[in-house]
Design an enzyme around this catalytic site. Structure first.
Site, PDB file in Angstrom:
ATOM      1  N   HIS A  48     -57.509 -21.562  -3.785  1.00 10.41           N
ATOM      2  CA  HIS A  48     -58.201 -21.149  -5.006  1.00 10.41           C
ATOM      3  C   HIS A  48     -57.477 -20.003  -5.703  1.00 10.41           C
ATOM      4  O   HIS A  48     -58.101 -19.231  -6.439  1.00 10.41           O
ATOM      5  CB  HIS A  48     -59.638 -20.738  -4.674  1.00 10.41           C
ATOM      6  CG  HIS A  48     -60.494 -21.871  -4.208  1.00 10.41           C
ATOM      7  ND1 HIS A  48     -60.753 -22.991  -4.969  1.00 10.41           N
ATOM      8  CD2 HIS A  48     -61.146 -22.072  -3.028  1.00 10.41           C
ATOM      9  CE1 HIS A  48     -61.531 -23.827  -4.301  1.00 10.41           C
ATOM     10  NE2 HIS A  48     -61.775 -23.292  -3.116  1.00 10.41           N
ATOM     11  N   ASP A  85     -42.000 -23.123   7.862  1.00 13.36           N
ATOM     12  CA  ASP A  85     -40.581 -22.805   7.756  1.00 13.36           C
ATOM     13  C   ASP A  85     -40.335 -21.441   7.097  1.00 13.36           C
ATOM     14  O   ASP A  85     -39.350 -20.761   7.417  1.00 13.36           O
ATOM     15  CB  ASP A  85     -39.842 -23.891   6.964  1.00 13.36           C
ATOM     16  CG  ASP A  85     -39.502 -25.110   7.806  1.00 13.36           C
ATOM     17  OD1 ASP A  85     -39.761 -25.084   9.028  1.00 13.36           O
ATOM     18  OD2 ASP A  85     -38.972 -26.088   7.252  1.00 13.36           O
TER      19      ASP A  85
END
Length: 250
Positions: A48, A85
């Site tokens: 959000h 990552d």
């Protein structure tokens, strides 16, 4: 050299009560300020808030030793791979409604053969750009998966979701849960349902979590068994302080 220790996951397993703050401003400068406040964890909201991979990365880079949780907009394995990552070790996924969905998320967080996460971390920040030679072999154990319980379907399937190996915590979203019932989060029956659900989660040994800016609500949640407590949000804290100051001079 193994993957860095996930202190948040370790403290969850130890049974610690952990209070954190939601960060929705999508800005590394304000995130760096929040990292000095003393919270047990900070959540970078990608559901959000206007966050994407570059803004999440910039915020992770300024958080120092404060444990970060990244909430993604959905359970897309590609997004999960990307945030892992860039160095996130704890992720929160909204709207997890079944054990099958939870199992898919666990696999997305793990390298083969246990999962489906792409093996490219030697190029990434998570492995310190290849400086952690044992990263792929050790990262799974340090990845923390938090699932969000915020629908009638999720409540119906709660026991099965919590039984999925690899789900480290279950976090109730009071607003979405109430909306699915056609109620307000302030409805006493919804509040009671949230508290009972937190107790159910805690009884399984899974870490139970919830968010509210109402201190009384959060104290009751803690008494009900919640240990992963979202007790504030940067936007509301800033907005309240600004409005209060403006009101002094109105």
């Amino acid at each position: 050299m193994p993957a860095p220790k996930n202190l948040l996951k370790a403290r969850m397993k130890a049974g610690d009560v952990l209070a954190g703050c939601w960060l929705s401003l999508a800005n590394p400068y304000t995130t760096e300020v929040a990292a000095t406040a003393g919270f047990d964890w900070l959540l970078l909201d990608g559901e959000h808030s206007p966050n994407d991979i570059p803004t999440l990365l910039a915020q992770l880079q300024v958080m120092g030793d404060v444990p970060a949780v990244v909430r993604l907009p959905d359970g897309d394995p590609v997004k999960i791979k990307q945030v892992l990552d860039i160095g996130a070790q704890s992720i929160l996924i909204p709207m997890v409604n079944s054990a099958e969905e939870a199992e898919t998320l666990v696999r997305a967080c793990r390298f083969p053969p246990a999962g489906t996460r792409g093996v490219g971390a030697f190029l990434a920040r998570a492995s310190r750009f290849g400086a952690i030679p044992d990263y792929v072999a050790t990262a799974d154990a340090e990845t923390c998966l938090i699932v969000q319980i915020e629908s009638r379907a999720a409540l119906y399937n709660l026991d099965a979701i919590l039984a999925v190996e690899g789900v480290d915590a279950a976090f109730i979203g009071p607003a979405d849960l109430a909306a699915d019932f056609g109620r307000s989060p302030s409805d006493p029956e919804m509040r009671s349902l949230v508290m009972k659900t937190l107790t159910r989660i805690d009884a399984t040994g899974c870490c139970a979590g919830v968010f509210s800016i109402d201190p009384d609500y959060m104290r009751e949640a803690k008494d009900a068994g919640a240990r992963f407590l979202g007790v504030g949000a940067d936007i509301t804290l800033l907005a309240d302080a600004l409005r209060a100051r403006a009101g002094e001079w109105a």
